[in-house]
Design an enzyme around this catalytic site. Sequence first.
Site, short mmCIF file in Angstrom:
data_model
loop_
_atom_site.label_atom_id
_atom_site.label_comp_id
_atom_site.label_asym_id
_atom_site.label_seq_id
_atom_site.Cartn_x
_atom_site.Cartn_y
_atom_site.Cartn_z
CD GLU A 1 -48.33 32.31 4.70
OE1 GLU A 1 -48.11 33.35 5.48
OE2 GLU A 1 -49.53 32.95 3.84
CG HIS B 1 -52.60 32.57 15.93
ND1 HIS B 1 -52.94 33.70 15.52
CD2 HIS B 1 -51.49 32.65 14.93
CE1 HIS B 1 -51.92 34.50 14.81
NE2 HIS B 1 -51.09 33.60 14.10
CB ALA C 1 -57.91 27.08 10.76
CG ASP C 2 -57.30 30.64 13.95
OD1 ASP C 2 -57.94 31.29 15.47
OD2 ASP C 2 -56.72 30.01 14.13
CG PHE C 3 -54.00 32.86 8.68
CD1 PHE C 3 -54.39 33.31 10.20
CD2 PHE C 3 -52.71 32.28 9.00
CE1 PHE C 3 -53.45 33.41 11.74
CE2 PHE C 3 -51.70 32.55 9.85
CZ PHE C 3 -52.41 33.44 11.53
CB ILE C 4 -60.06 30.76 5.92
CG1 ILE C 4 -60.43 30.31 5.46
CG2 ILE C 4 -61.38 30.43 7.51
CD1 ILE C 4 -61.17 28.27 5.12
CD GLU D 1 -52.81 34.22 4.61
OE1 GLU D 1 -52.62 35.67 4.36
OE2 GLU D 1 -51.57 34.19 5.31
#
Lengths: 323, 338
Positions: free
Chosen positions: B29, B140, B95-98, B71
């Site tokens: 992104e 985040h 990394a939190d969006f994993i 993602e």
Amino acid sequence: MQLSREELLSAYTRMRTIREFEERLNVEFQKGTVPGFIHLYSGQEGIAVGICEHLDEDRDYIGSTHRGHGHCIAKGVDVKGMMAEIYAKSTGVCGGKGGSMHIADLDKGMLGANAIVGGAPPLALGAALTAKTLKTGGVSVPFIGDGAANQGTVAEAMNMACVLNLPMVFMFENNGYAEFTAASYATAGSIEARAKAYGMPGTTVAGDDFFAVHEAAREAIDRARNGGGPSVIEATAYRFHGHFSGDPQVYRSAEELKSVREDHDVLNNFRDRVTEAALLDQQELDAIDAEVLTLMDEAVAEAMAAPDPMPEDLFTDVYNTYQ
Amino acid sequence: MPIITYREAINQAMAQEMRRDPLVVVMGEDVAGGSGGSAGGEEAAGGVMGVTQGLATEFGRERVIDTPITESAIMGMGAGAALTGLRPIAELMFADFIGVCFDQIYNQAAKFRYMFGGKAVTPLTIKTLIGAGMGAGPQHSQAIYPWLSSVPGLKVVTPSNPYDAKGLMIQAIRDDDPVIFCEHKSLLAMEGEVPEESYTIDFGKAAKTREGSDLTIVSMSWMVNFCNEAADQLAGEDFSVEVIDLRTTSPIDYETVYESVRKTGRLLVVDEATPICSMASEISSAVAENVFESLDAPIRKVTAPHTPVPAAPMLEALYIPDTAKIAAAVRETLEYEL
Ligand SMILES: Cc1ncc(C[n+]2csc(CCOP(=O)(O)OP(=O)(O)O)c2C)c(N)n1
Ligand SMILES: [Mg+2]
């Protein structure tokens, strides 16, 4: 449908409150007194308010986004508590532990701003299931950006809402950008057409026209409340600021930046409409503006003076019980 | 030697590998800096933190691809492209969006080689921002490398300085297994000496950032810098503290840790992650199991508490293990007598 005087005043006050909340925060953020980072809702007020004016505080729910301040205010979350939360103070609506991107007030039917893009629509599905199961008559509305529209969670929530005929309105706010990437680049086809593909009604409205949003919202929310199932509204929206406060926006042309404010200001449009139709007069609108500015002065002053959380607050509320 | 930032070191590593190998592509992104805006095609950002700045201009948008916010599709596209002949760098912004896309990483990419009977090669690099320190709040700010490291088939890289960031990034890109490259957001502006030429740092090779004989500290990523500071402070009190930077948390260089503990007899593990099933607990248990006889004091851990990362900066500061907490734990461990 014609709005009453009270309804018009309420809608204007809410929209002006959102605008001034954001504009003031932008100023304060540039001074460096606001922690973290903030995403401002200025320009999109008509959408949050156009929806939430139809929603009840106790039985209806909204799910929000990282750009959540406007949704919170429209749903009736306390402005001073919000400001204190953004300043990370103990008097904030989440005790300072959530911050700008996690403002939530379950008592007001506000399921939380959300720092995960696409995080809220499945949660809103859950609130709609509760409403349907407990027969509360409640409706659940997730707000979804044009960028978020492309998350799998959104597609999953739209399908499930249709399969279970849940009382929902998927409120897409297409402000043309997701961070620095244009919707015209990243969002294939049209959002309205995606609704039709699932077999639910979909409509597109001008987000800078409060009355258009309000009317579309009335129809969609009434339908959901009366067992007619979910639907989609896509509003074209105008993001006055950058992605976050301080974003230099080199990806947007000067003409566009000028035009969003000069040609698409929902508050100006509203004022023109109601004064030309002699529904409200300039003085009473000016009086609201002045009151809102005073409220912001108080909110910022109180937030800055409020105590920090206590050190031991770090450890509380991870669980209800934990032995 | 040129002095550049951690951010620039990672950028340089990617650019050099892209020049060397046309199969390297970058996707994510806003990695090209935003596409389709009314101001035209110029690079607006080069990633939200500027780490990919300049790549789209040099290598073109065929190789530096702005994606929608999606993602699962980004990680899956990276894994599938890696499996079929490209050498992708897929960015997971934070990394939190994993949580949105973990299936594509741990059920898919990480298991291909094993499940497919050794026939698969998946040279995927996932670069992602980790860690606290920015007041960015609970979704985040997390340091999730311990649970990534628990996945067989994934390699996990946690550089603590610009030099390591460059060498480890080049190794990650050349590596034939899926690698998660954890960039610490509080380190992006850190400066250090970094050679202009390309070089690699082997995975599973820890670095000794301080030599000492009284106590061993094992750490990784941002925390290494606090450990070094604590060791320097304590040197003034005549304590000789050794600091080991794991550099990669999968594979782990256990031997270097054991060797150090055999020498010092005392161990402190410092980890920004939450304590349960952390790198701190992994290193502690490995040392207890393998070099127990060498220990002169109980193993100590300094970690984040078992809580989410709070938004309020003053709470976040309490959350983060810092130099003072580390120095205090070192003193206590040194004072312990059997
Ligand atoms: C899962 C996930 N991916 C990426 C991000 C980073 N991010 C935050 S806001 C944003 C853009 C969202 O765009 P849009 O949905 O259009 O909302 P807008 O910002 O325009 O209100 C991105 C990519 C995130 N917070 N969560
Ligand atoms: Mg948008």
